[in-house]
Structure formats: C-alpha cells, structure tokens
Enzyme design. Sequence first.
Site, short mmCIF file in Angstrom:
data_model
loop_
_atom_site.label_atom_id
_atom_site.label_comp_id
_atom_site.label_asym_id
_atom_site.label_seq_id
_atom_site.Cartn_x
_atom_site.Cartn_y
_atom_site.Cartn_z
N HIS A 111 26.61 -14.72 8.11
CA HIS A 111 25.37 -15.44 7.74
C HIS A 111 24.11 -14.78 8.31
CE1 HIS A 111 24.82 -18.53 11.32
NE2 HIS A 111 24.92 -17.30 11.76
N ASP A 152 31.59 -6.25 20.28
CA ASP A 152 30.18 -6.64 20.11
C ASP A 152 29.34 -5.47 20.59
OD1 ASP A 152 27.59 -8.18 20.21
OD2 ASP A 152 28.93 -9.88 19.88
N GLY A 206 30.25 -1.56 20.58
CA GLY A 206 30.00 -0.67 19.45
C GLY A 206 29.02 -1.29 18.47
N PHE A 212 28.90 -2.62 14.49
CA PHE A 212 29.74 -2.89 13.32
C PHE A 212 29.21 -2.30 12.02
CE2 PHE A 212 28.27 -7.62 13.97
CZ PHE A 212 27.06 -7.42 13.31
C1 LIG Z 1 25.04 -15.24 15.67
S1 LIG Z 1 25.81 -14.34 16.97
C2 LIG Z 1 27.46 -14.97 16.86
C3 LIG Z 1 28.21 -14.80 18.13
C4 LIG Z 1 29.64 -15.39 18.13
N1 LIG Z 1 30.49 -14.82 17.10
C5 LIG Z 1 29.59 -16.91 18.00
O1 LIG Z 1 30.15 -17.44 17.04
O2 LIG Z 1 28.98 -17.56 18.85
C6 LIG Z 1 25.92 -12.73 16.26
C7 LIG Z 1 26.61 -11.70 17.14
O3 LIG Z 1 26.62 -10.45 16.44
C8 LIG Z 1 26.40 -9.43 17.40
N2 LIG Z 1 25.87 -8.23 16.72
C9 LIG Z 1 24.67 -8.11 16.10
N3 LIG Z 1 24.53 -6.88 15.60
C10 LIG Z 1 25.67 -6.19 15.92
C11 LIG Z 1 26.11 -4.86 15.66
N4 LIG Z 1 25.35 -3.99 14.98
N5 LIG Z 1 27.34 -4.49 16.11
C12 LIG Z 1 28.13 -5.37 16.80
N6 LIG Z 1 27.74 -6.65 17.06
C13 LIG Z 1 26.52 -7.06 16.64
C14 LIG Z 1 25.42 -10.05 18.35
O4 LIG Z 1 25.35 -9.35 19.58
C15 LIG Z 1 25.93 -11.47 18.47
O5 LIG Z 1 26.84 -11.60 19.52
#
Ligand SMILES: C[S@@+](CC[C@H](N)C(=O)[O-])C[C@H]1O[C@@H](n2cnc3c(N)ncnc32)[C@H](O)[C@@H]1O
Length: 336
Positions: free
Chosen positions: A246, A200, A226, A228
């Site tokens: 989503h 994350d 990092g 993604f």
């Molecule tokens: C809607 S949350 C979902 C969190 C977890 N997977 C869950 O089901 O509860 C989206 C996640 O994507 C991560 N995120 C957003 N942009 C990101 C990026 N550019 N690189 C890595 N993680 C990212 C956020 O920090 C967050 O933890």
Amino acid sequence: MADAPSPRTLIFDCIGGSRRTQCLYVAARLELADRLKDKPQTAEQLATATGTHGPSLYRLLRALASIGIFAEDEQGRFHLTPAAEYLRRGVPGSLQGLAVMAGEEHYHSWGELLYSVQTGRTGFERVYGKPIFSYLAEHPREAQIFDDAMVSVHGPETATILDAYDLSSFGTLVDIGGGNGSVLIEALRRHPRLRGVLFDRPDVVERARPLLEKAVVADRCQTVGGNFFESVPAGGDAYLLRHIIHDWYDPECLTILGHVRRVIPPAGKLLVIEPVIPPGNGPFNGKFQDLTMLVVPGGKERTEAEYRALHAKAGFRLARIVPTRSEVSVIEGVPV
Ligand SMILES: C[S@@+](CC[C@H](N)C(=O)[O-])C[C@H]1O[C@@H](n2cnc3c(N)ncnc32)[C@H](O)[C@@H]1O
C-alpha cells in the site's frame, strides 16, 4: 443508542479534527502521560519538568480532560485516565508513537492534501523535499518514531493475522519490509520450528536486532539489510509483506513483487497483508488510510479486483483472501 449527530454537527466536529490531532501530538511529544504514571501533578509541575509555559500547558490539559484524556482534581492536579494510558510509551497497545508521527510528518503532509488531489503527488515530498523513506534514512529520531508508530498502528493486527492464517506448514518465513520484526517475533514464538528472515533497510534491521534478541528468537531469525527495489532474500517458502504494497503505486509494487517472484519456490506462498477496500459507502478505516498513502508515501489501498490484477501482472494468482478480526486481510498468492 445515542442519537446520530445532526448533519451540521457532523461537519462541525469533523472540521475540528486537526485540533485534536495537535493536542494529542503535544501531549505525546512532551510525554505527559509517562510523567503522570506514578502520581498526579499540576500543570506548573509538568511545565517545570518539560520546560514549557505553565498557563498554556494548563489550557492544553484542560481541553484534553474535557474529552476524557487526563482528569483534573480539585487541587488542580492532573491524573491519568484509561484513555490517557495509551499515550504512555511501551505499554501494550501504546499509541504514543503514532500520536507523534501524526502530529509531525503526517500532519504537514495532510496540510498539502489539496495539492495531492490536484496533482497526484505526495504532500510529503512537497514539504520535506524527498520521499519519506529517503528522509527517514537521514533522520534517526524520526525513523525511530516511525518504527514506534508502526507498532502503534499495526501491532494489534499481529495476533489477528496469526490466528486467522496458519503458518505451521512453513519452514522459513521471510518478512519483506518487516520493520522492527514484531510480526516475525510473534510468529516465531507461536511456531517453535519456524525460521525467519527479517528484511528491511539496513538502518531498520540494525535497530530490530536487539529486539529479536530480547524476545529470545534471534537464533531462529536472520536479519538482512537491503533494498527491495534491487533484490529480496532467497530461501523462504512464505514471503510476507505487511503494509508494504500500500506504500507504492503499481509500477513500484511490480518491481518488489517481481523480485519475490524470482526467488519464491513453486509451492511457495506470497502473503500480502493489507485492508481490502470493500465496495459501497460503509465506514472503513482503510478509506482514510488510503488518503494517508496518497499524501505521505505515494501509494494506495486497493480493492479485491485491484489486487487480482496486480498479482496477475506480477506472475502470481490470487488464491484466496483470508479475513481477520482486524481490518486487514491475508491476501494469499501462489506463483503461476
Ligand atoms: C509501512 S512500514 C511497514 C512495516 C511493517 N511491515 C509493519 O507492518 O509494521 C514500511 C516498511 O518498508 C520498509 N522499506 C521502505 N522502503 C524500503 C526498501 N527500498 N527496501 C526495503 N525496505 C523498505 C520501511 O523501512 C518500513 O519498515
């Protein structure tokens, strides 16, 4: 069975929905349920503890008590009710974090729904001037609330996912955007030979590390900070993305899935966890969550056909959709 509301009552009740959002928000923000957990208190006592205006706080509590959240006794003291228990922090199934997020960033973003429908852009960026994940990176309090809210919303799904989809054949599960690691913690507990990688944003994995240690699974779980959109860790034979796809429209999803495609082994599995919008007019929470995706991050919930097309463009075949007891499904992809 109770009679269905009249069409006019249905509209009338829906119009008032935002009032309830704000009442629950203020109760959650002031941690009223936590303050009542040991003994009932009057509005004046709660006002002193929270630095609020007693008579106004009383009106809030009275309104919430009228819908079963808190209950006033004859001495004017407020008690917890079974519903109010869920406004406590840290209890199983807690909705405290969600109530706060819903009343702050989500509320202001939803206030721009008309703008989003007119333009296709997020209300969030109109109000806060930048995308939500950039904003959270700069606002630690809100970021912590966001993490808590994710557990509020998605926590109860975890067991339903792990019951429905067998992870026992995998050696290493990489959770992309895994937040505070709640899915990995539960998966590692259930499968003692499984290893995990929590990936994350750097600030998020920093907050997750103590939780992994507390759950006594840290020795089998690596944390990687990092972006993604730049790369994802290699070395997994299953890549799980719960409520990641989503958050984005197809071009961004193709970048994320493209990075997974580059590192996933030929027999690896892509596990996208999302609600799959069913056809028809039936009720489905994902249809409203889809609008939250419109106004907050700028993404969407998808139908099966949309997932098939997205997978194909990213170099995967959608192999099967495994339903769970909750509204989410495990959308299994294999590299082609
Ligand atoms: C809607 S949350 C979902 C969190 C977890 N997977 C869950 O089901 O509860 C989206 C996640 O994507 C991560 N995120 C957003 N942009 C990101 C990026 N550019 N690189 C890595 N993680 C990212 C956020 O920090 C967050 O933890």
